[in-house]
Design a protein around this motif. Structure first.
Motif, short mmCIF file in Angstrom:
data_model
loop_
_atom_site.label_atom_id
_atom_site.label_comp_id
_atom_site.label_asym_id
_atom_site.label_seq_id
_atom_site.Cartn_x
_atom_site.Cartn_y
_atom_site.Cartn_z
N GLN B 172 20.07 41.52 1.92
CA GLN B 172 21.22 42.27 2.15
C GLN B 172 22.66 41.93 1.59
OE1 GLN B 172 21.65 42.92 6.54
NE2 GLN B 172 20.10 44.28 6.55
N GLU B 377 36.52 48.67 13.34
CA GLU B 377 37.22 49.85 12.63
C GLU B 377 38.71 50.04 13.18
OE1 GLU B 377 35.38 54.05 11.73
OE2 GLU B 377 36.77 54.11 13.44
N ALA B 380 40.65 47.36 11.77
CA ALA B 380 41.03 47.44 10.47
C ALA B 380 42.14 48.36 10.35
CB ALA B 380 39.78 47.80 9.82
N LEU B 386 40.26 43.92 7.59
CA LEU B 386 38.53 44.20 7.63
C LEU B 386 37.94 42.98 8.37
CD1 LEU B 386 36.86 46.71 7.07
CD2 LEU B 386 35.76 44.99 5.18
N LEU B 426 29.46 44.97 4.19
CA LEU B 426 29.60 46.21 4.07
C LEU B 426 28.51 47.13 4.13
CD1 LEU B 426 32.88 45.88 1.88
CD2 LEU B 426 32.72 47.23 4.13
N LYS B 427 27.25 46.57 3.97
CA LYS B 427 26.09 47.23 4.47
C LYS B 427 25.97 47.53 5.77
CE LYS B 427 22.93 47.14 0.91
NZ LYS B 427 22.37 48.41 0.36
N TYR B 429 28.66 47.80 7.60
CA TYR B 429 29.80 48.86 7.81
C TYR B 429 29.35 50.36 7.51
CZ TYR B 429 33.68 45.99 9.36
OH TYR B 429 34.47 45.08 10.14
N GLU B 430 28.58 50.45 6.33
CA GLU B 430 28.02 51.40 5.64
C GLU B 430 27.21 52.07 6.80
OE1 GLU B 430 25.20 51.08 2.47
OE2 GLU B 430 25.90 52.98 1.57
N ASN B 433 29.27 53.76 9.34
CA ASN B 433 30.00 54.76 9.13
C ASN B 433 28.83 55.86 8.83
OD1 ASN B 433 32.33 53.45 8.45
ND2 ASN B 433 32.03 52.81 6.44
N ASP B 434 27.75 55.78 8.30
CA ASP B 434 27.01 56.57 8.37
C ASP B 434 26.25 57.04 9.88
OD1 ASP B 434 27.11 56.86 5.69
OD2 ASP B 434 25.15 55.65 5.25
#
Lengths: 458, 458
Positions: B172, B377, B380, B386, B426-427, B429-430, B433-434
């Protein structure tokens, strides 16, 4: 290292020593930078003409060649206090490893989540947009530093943020996109099908990896055609250099605190935001005849606007919808080789810096990227900071100057700008670590072909 | 915000105010942490037995429950000066956004390239390895913070560095691997075919995503079987807590400078390296009856050793080749759910902290990861940093405590440890976010099954 007791590894200003005003370098220039021109009329852009694209207060700053200091609004100073002052670092470890008599300092702007100095101007531009009652702003981003910085600034003031990201960066840096999304921004790879100019460029150059100039065109188009939106830009413009002067002002205050006079000041140069900010107060002294400094701009050999460009009026964007700026340019159609890593990929250079370079106040040099990454790796292992590829351009030349001092025995004081960190540039580091990184220097013919398309201006 | 003029956004100690000695919390404990046991004999490990695995000086520190202060060697203090002191930040923006009367501070350890506090112990361990004349060290890394920190430290002292990285993190986080490579480290996904224990685990659990306990086994095996190598560990051990006390000592010095007395101190807890370091001097005062603080350990609900584990002797590793430590543990075979993001994935907890928790000197709580990322989030966007997912566990509870103050009107002072940045997460966080991030809480049966396999100790 006899000075160790005197000068700390890191000089931090106290909060009350932080700059309260930005310095407008243009006020001290005898030869002012040439004005932006309206490409339709060939006449200088008026504030009214610019107001379709830019925020009103920022236009005032853009056009003002006379006011020496702009007070920094309290809201921006409060934001600055969250991540500034940035440290001025004495590179004791680098000096020892190089065994040089040179004294090396760097101003480190990477200790914030955007990872670079770009936040200094992003927060200012977001502030003025908010103050004007706008709904949101659009912009472009290349390597992603500016887009991230603007996303953070917009989140802070509750503004919408639409970012056109150069397609090759968008694909190579998915994590940059995620940071921007975490801050609530909307990110689109450029060229896109969302704009007229994007569709036109894609039709003419299918499969293009994009360019900053192209992303600018798209961002401007959306700003102009959206209610309550304006366009903001992270480099090149006079206003950006004004905001970024906070870097140089802090640097100078920190040096003055310890009675240090730099001999050489080095900054990387793409559009000029960091360089212009770092050198501002030093260049001011030079212009006023109060002090002398050797000032060196470092640019990539793959995008050499200062060293191989032409000083002429050109479009700031590929779509040719922006005003014309007089600058060192490779032509607005110039797109750096896809193997070019990191930022510093703009075809032109700040008008202010272009004028100063033209008038002999500074030097410029270009470096190839494998030697830039050699410097980056050496620096990371020695000073413990993984630099952005952009910043490593300045490191390369600082190392070279320090090694010259070693040969001559001169105890020069070298200050360079370490603009940011390389946490989002690890694809490039991977290529370097694997021995796959190559250099690319555009041929004279390529540059001549691009420059031949410069607009005709009386 | 009447205090703005009094307390700056960031409190930086001067270089000469930085700690000159580490503080050994155990010296003030009435009930000492239980000794490491030799799994073969059931007897306390001797320095001689440990010397096959660990560096001599570090063993001394590991076994020393009495010496209150260890002077920090000058070489380490010089390295600390490159990235320390870390700022103690007054979270004015957070307070304003929450509209809480609470006063919130965080000690930010992320402003170095390893991105976390781990470097504080990495440089110490590398120093003692170098001093002993070793060729290199081996270690494991989960989320990658420790491996990066150790790579940096080894590069600085010219030591070889072999890192076994938990396979799921390796896959990852390819960029974590590149940072380590840039610092010259050799990185292998674990379990691997390079070791007996790795081959055994792969045979028993083909397709396993790995665990810290498993990577530890591999790293120890390679250290023990390689000439001039020793094994180093980034958490859990007493020596690590000793080195990490620099966090708490700086925090306390900064608070004392402004006459601030914290009511609540919050730290995330995986193996305990950050929590143990942050709370050290405060806990010392509490143990000596000089002051009182509410101290809260925050762990992930998906790996809840404090809150749902058993206080017993257990292996520190999956391969069961390491000494036994008495600690709160979920069993050395416990592997957190693959959807668990970030670090804090160790099955056990520092013996020192376990003893303190057992004796009622601190509280512990667990939080689920979607609520952790909500906090991340929010933080941040408000404070401009972050955070690492690990750190966001502490943020979550700090926010909750600040909101309680809002309800009650109490002006409590809250200090939490912001251990690092999330640039390599950030994986995760992605996924957040998704809207793809899910929580996982192990069932009682799962934990009981794992704990049932604890070794028998008299």
């Amino acid at each position: 290292m006899e000075e160790k007791n005197r000068i700390p590894y890191k000089i931090y200003l106290e909060e009350n020593e932080m700059p309260k005003a930005w310095y407008n370098l243009r006020a001290d220039m005898k030869e002012k930078p040439a004005p932006l021109l309206n490409p339709a009329t060939g006449k200088p852009m008026t504030a009214e003409e610019l107001s379709v694209v830019f925020c009103d207060e920022l236009i005032k700053q853009e056009l003002d060649n006379d006011t020496r200091y702009y007070e920094i609004p309290q809201e921006i100073r409060d934001f600055y206090k969250m991540y500034r002052p940035s440290p001025l670092v004495r590179a004791y470890c680098l000096e020892e490893k190089l065994q040089t008599p040179a004294k090396i300092y760097y101003k480190f702007e990477g200790n914030n989540t955007s990872g670079s100095h770009k936040l200094n101007s992003a927060i200012a531009q977001a502030y003025y947009a908010k103050k004007q009652g706008l709904k949101g702003v659009t912009t472009e981003t290349g390597a992603g530093q500016w887009g991230t910085a603007l996303s953070m600034a917009c989140a802070y003031f509750g503004l919408e943020c639409k970012v056109f990201m150069v397609k090759i960066s968008y694909e190579q840096k998915p994590f940059r996109r995620e940071v921007m999304r975490t801050y609530g921004a909307d990110v689109t790879p450029s060229p896109s099908m969302e704009t007229n100019v994007g569709r036109k460029i894609l039709a003419e150059h299918p499969g293009t990896t994009g360019s900053l100039g192209c992303a600018i065109s798209e961002a401007v188009e959306v700003a102009v055609s959206s209610e309550g939106y304006r366009y903001v830009l992270g480099s090149v413009l006079n206003q950006v250099l004004l905001h970024q002067s906070v870097i140089g002002l802090e640097t100078k205050a920190a040096l003055d605190k310890y009675g240090i006079h730099p001999d050489i000041i080095i900054g990387c140069a793409g559009g000029g935001s960091n360089l212009g900010g770092l050198i501002a107060p030093f260049m001011g002294e030079k212009l006023r005849g109060e002090a002398d400094y050797r000032i060196i701009a470092v640019e990539p050999a793959s995008c050499p606007s200062f060293t191989r460009g032409t000083f002429a009026y050109d479009f700031c964007d590929t779509g040719m919808i922006c005003p014309l700026a007089k600058m060192y340019t490779l032509g607005s159609g110039f797109i750096p080789s896809p193997n070019h890593a990191g930022g510093l990929r703009f075809h032109g250079m700040s008008s202010t810096l272009s004028q100063l370079y033209h008038d002999g106040y500074m030097e410029a040099t270009s470096v190839e990227q494998t030697s830039v990454f050699d410097a980056a790796e050496f620096f990371a292992r020695t000073e413990g900071i993984l630099p952005a590829p952009e910043s490593a351009h300045a490191i390369r030349v600082a190392l070279d100057e320090a090694l010259k001092c070693k040969e001559t025995g001169e105890e020069k004081t070298i200050v360079f700008g370490l603009t940011g960190t390389g946490y989002f540039d690890l694809k490039a580091y991977e290529a370097y670590n694997d021995g796959r990184m190559v250099d690319y220097i555009p041929t004279d013919e390529e540059i001549a072909a691009s420059v031949a398309k410069l607009p005709k201006v009386e």
